[in-house]
Design a protein around this motif. Structure first.
Motif, PDB file in Angstrom:
ATOM      1  N   GLU A 140       0.822  -1.213   0.000  1.00 11.26           N
ATOM      2  CA  GLU A 140       0.000   0.000   0.000  1.00 11.26           C
ATOM      3  C   GLU A 140       0.853   1.259   0.000  1.00 11.26           C
ATOM      4  OE1 GLU A 140      -3.930   1.718   2.281  1.00 11.26           O
ATOM      5  OE2 GLU A 140      -2.428   0.650   3.469  1.00 11.26           O
ATOM      6  N   ASN A 141       1.903   1.253   0.794  1.00  9.20           N
ATOM      7  CA  ASN A 141       2.747   2.452   0.919  1.00  9.20           C
ATOM      8  C   ASN A 141       4.017   2.397   0.092  1.00  9.20           C
ATOM      9  OD1 ASN A 141       1.065   3.837   2.883  1.00  9.20           O
ATOM     10  ND2 ASN A 141       1.712   2.266   4.337  1.00  9.20           N
ATOM     11  N   ASN A 142       4.168   1.321  -0.698  1.00  5.48           N
ATOM     12  CA  ASN A 142       5.318   1.170  -1.595  1.00  5.48           C
ATOM     13  C   ASN A 142       6.653   1.221  -0.857  1.00  5.48           C
ATOM     14  OD1 ASN A 142       3.345   1.249  -3.555  1.00  5.48           O
ATOM     15  ND2 ASN A 142       3.762   3.353  -4.172  1.00  5.48           N
ATOM     16  N   THR A 143       6.723   0.535   0.276  1.00  5.86           N
ATOM     17  CA  THR A 143       7.957   0.542   1.055  1.00  5.86           C
ATOM     18  C   THR A 143       8.398  -0.876   1.403  1.00  5.86           C
ATOM     19  OG1 THR A 143       6.762   0.697   3.168  1.00  5.86           O
ATOM     20  CG2 THR A 143       7.418   2.774   2.100  1.00  5.86           C
ATOM     21  N   VAL A 144       9.680  -1.002   1.676  1.00  7.44           N
ATOM     22  CA  VAL A 144      10.255  -2.243   2.192  1.00  7.44           C
ATOM     23  C   VAL A 144      11.090  -1.859   3.401  1.00  7.44           C
ATOM     24  CG1 VAL A 144      11.696  -4.256   1.702  1.00  7.44           C
ATOM     25  CG2 VAL A 144      10.378  -3.199  -0.138  1.00  7.44           C
ATOM     26  N   SER A 145      10.927  -2.581   4.496  1.00  9.13           N
ATOM     27  CA  SER A 145      11.653  -2.223   5.711  1.00  9.13           C
ATOM     28  C   SER A 145      12.121  -3.460   6.461  1.00  9.13           C
ATOM     29  CB  SER A 145      10.783  -1.361   6.625  1.00  9.13           C
ATOM     30  OG  SER A 145       9.578  -2.019   6.944  1.00  9.13           O
ATOM     31  N   ASN A 146      13.245  -3.323   7.119  1.00  4.69           N
ATOM     32  CA  ASN A 146      13.752  -4.338   8.034  1.00  4.69           C
ATOM     33  C   ASN A 146      14.585  -3.637   9.094  1.00  4.69           C
ATOM     34  OD1 ASN A 146      16.187  -3.750   6.787  1.00  4.69           O
ATOM     35  ND2 ASN A 146      16.379  -5.735   5.745  1.00  4.69           N
ATOM     36  N   GLU A 147      15.363  -4.380   9.848  1.00  4.54           N
ATOM     37  CA  GLU A 147      16.122  -3.780  10.943  1.00  4.54           C
ATOM     38  C   GLU A 147      17.185  -2.801  10.450  1.00  4.54           C
ATOM     39  OE1 GLU A 147      19.240  -7.563  11.313  1.00  4.54           O
ATOM     40  OE2 GLU A 147      17.816  -7.116  12.920  1.00  4.54           O
ATOM     41  N   ILE A 151      13.058   1.660   2.753  1.00  2.00           N
ATOM     42  CA  ILE A 151      13.229   2.285   1.449  1.00  2.00           C
ATOM     43  C   ILE A 151      11.864   2.476   0.809  1.00  2.00           C
ATOM     44  CG2 ILE A 151      15.532   1.349   1.043  1.00  2.00           C
ATOM     45  CD1 ILE A 151      14.198  -0.800  -0.744  1.00  2.00           C
ATOM     46  N   GLU A 152      11.772   3.452  -0.069  1.00  4.45           N
ATOM     47  CA  GLU A 152      10.532   3.719  -0.796  1.00  4.45           C
ATOM     48  C   GLU A 152      10.738   3.361  -2.251  1.00  4.45           C
ATOM     49  OE1 GLU A 152       7.418   7.410  -1.696  1.00  4.45           O
ATOM     50  OE2 GLU A 152       8.844   7.530  -0.033  1.00  4.45           O
ATOM     51  N   LEU A 153       9.763   2.686  -2.827  1.00  2.00           N
ATOM     52  CA  LEU A 153       9.853   2.240  -4.209  1.00  2.00           C
ATOM     53  C   LEU A 153       8.843   2.977  -5.087  1.00  2.00           C
ATOM     54  CD1 LEU A 153      10.065  -1.637  -3.642  1.00  2.00           C
ATOM     55  CD2 LEU A 153      11.950  -0.006  -3.821  1.00  2.00           C
ATOM     56  N   THR A 154       9.128   3.009  -6.378  1.00  2.00           N
ATOM     57  CA  THR A 154       8.174   3.582  -7.324  1.00  2.00           C
ATOM     58  C   THR A 154       7.052   2.571  -7.539  1.00  2.00           C
ATOM     59  OG1 THR A 154       9.264   2.639  -9.268  1.00  2.00           O
ATOM     60  CG2 THR A 154      10.059   4.778  -8.492  1.00  2.00           C
ATOM     61  N   LYS A 155       5.993   2.997  -8.225  1.00  2.00           N
ATOM     62  CA  LYS A 155       4.863   2.101  -8.494  1.00  2.00           C
ATOM     63  C   LYS A 155       5.316   0.882  -9.298  1.00  2.00           C
ATOM     64  CE  LYS A 155       1.308   4.363  -6.711  1.00  2.00           C
ATOM     65  NZ  LYS A 155       0.452   3.767  -5.642  1.00  2.00           N
ATOM     66  N   ASN A 156       6.152   1.118 -10.313  1.00  2.00           N
ATOM     67  CA  ASN A 156       6.629   0.000 -11.116  1.00  2.00           C
ATOM     68  C   ASN A 156       7.505  -0.939 -10.302  1.00  2.00           C
ATOM     69  OD1 ASN A 156       5.319   0.656 -13.461  1.00  2.00           O
ATOM     70  ND2 ASN A 156       7.099   1.509 -14.502  1.00  2.00           N
ATOM     71  N   GLU A 157       8.367  -0.373  -9.471  1.00  2.00           N
ATOM     72  CA  GLU A 157       9.275  -1.191  -8.672  1.00  2.00           C
ATOM     73  C   GLU A 157       8.520  -2.064  -7.673  1.00  2.00           C
ATOM     74  OE1 GLU A 157      12.950   2.052  -8.868  1.00  2.00           O
ATOM     75  OE2 GLU A 157      11.679   1.903  -7.076  1.00  2.00           O
ATOM     76  N   ILE A 158       7.529  -1.492  -6.990  1.00  2.00           N
ATOM     77  CA  ILE A 158       6.769  -2.284  -6.007  1.00  2.00           C
ATOM     78  C   ILE A 158       5.933  -3.343  -6.726  1.00  2.00           C
ATOM     79  CG2 ILE A 158       4.703  -0.827  -5.880  1.00  2.00           C
ATOM     80  CD1 ILE A 158       6.438  -2.544  -2.900  1.00  2.00           C
ATOM     81  N   PHE A 159       5.448  -3.005  -7.920  1.00  7.22           N
ATOM     82  CA  PHE A 159       4.651  -3.969  -8.680  1.00  7.22           C
ATOM     83  C   PHE A 159       5.512  -5.155  -9.103  1.00  7.22           C
ATOM     84  CE2 PHE A 159       2.469  -5.840 -12.252  1.00  7.22           C
ATOM     85  CZ  PHE A 159       1.132  -5.758 -11.901  1.00  7.22           C
ATOM     86  N   ILE A 160       6.716  -4.860  -9.587  1.00  5.08           N
ATOM     87  CA  ILE A 160       7.639  -5.926  -9.996  1.00  5.08           C
ATOM     88  C   ILE A 160       8.029  -6.768  -8.792  1.00  5.08           C
ATOM     89  CG2 ILE A 160       9.972  -6.391 -10.848  1.00  5.08           C
ATOM     90  CD1 ILE A 160       9.626  -3.857 -12.625  1.00  5.08           C
TER      91      ILE A 160
END
Length: 228
Positions: A140-147, A151-160
């Motif tokens: 939903e927020n186009n992000t990936v997180s861990n310890e 990071i924030e991703l573009t729409k295409n990047e999160i879709f891929i």
């Protein structure tokens, strides 16, 4: 987790569909003895049944009648037969949908989701978070997180990334990724896909995850899930 009963005697097709649906977090069951479909159905208690018409022992219409005599569970027919009477017959017997083979998997998953939403008031949009290699992927927020951070991703990047993560440890061809992006109204050429994947991998490097997006030369890409 929704339980799906896939009544399909083509072992190759069964395994392919099961593998893809498992990637979407569905629990998929098959039939070991096609003379005991009802016993399996009663034991499994599936939320949805996917059934072929041409089966050993008795055809799919027979089992649809048997299931409908005991349950209102949603039923989707899969069939290579293209005669209009087959579709009419399936609907008259109480099926919820009919998909003709060969079919695109996106069509199948869309019909499954639509049926589950209608029958169980289930909103697939609630599935917004995915855990992958101890990281949280937020669709939903186009992000990936861990310890290590976020990071924030573009729409295409999160879709891929979503396409790869939902089918982790499986090679997804470039053609399939491009088609998925096209179907989602995001036109992506072969060169643009390469650029997006490279940018995605570079961003994931900040979290120590870039190495888990593997390029399979001449085949496509794969999101690797580390076995712990």
């Amino acid at each position: 987790m929704f339980k799906l009963l896939l009544i399909e005697d083509d072992v190759t097709l069964f395994n392919e569909i099961k593998d893809r649906l498992t990637g979407w977090s569905y629990d998929v069951y098959g039939i070991a003895d096609f003379s005991k479909v009802m016993q399996e159905f009663t034991s499994i208690k599936p939320h949805l049944v996917i059934i072929d018409i041409q089966l050993p022992k008795f055809d799919g219409f027979h089992w649809c009648r048997m299931i409908r005599a005991h349950s209102n569970v949603p039923i989707i027919f899969l069939s290579s037969r293209d005669h209009p009477t087959d579709m009419v017959m399936s609907m008259q017997l109480g099926a919820d949908d009919f998909i003709q083979k060969p079919f695109h998997f996106d069509v199948l998953i869309a019909k499954i989701q639509a049926t589950l939403r209608r029958v169980y008031n289930y909103n697939t949009e609630q599935i917004k978070l995915k855990t992958w290699n101890k990281a949280t992927v937020d669709y939903e927020n186009n992000t990936v997180s861990n310890e290590a951070g976020s990071i924030e991703l573009t729409k295409n990047e999160i879709f891929i990334l979503k396409q790869l993560v939902e089918q982790k440890n499986k090679i997804i061809s470039r053609e399939e990724l491009i088609k998925s992006l096209w179907d989602d109204e995001r036109f992506v050429s072969d060169n643009t896909l390469t650029v997006n994947v490279n940018r995605l991998r570079k961003k994931l490097d900040d979290l120590g995850l870039g190495r888990y997006i593997e390029t399979k030369v001449g085949q496509g890409y794969m999101a690797v899930e580390e076995v712990i």
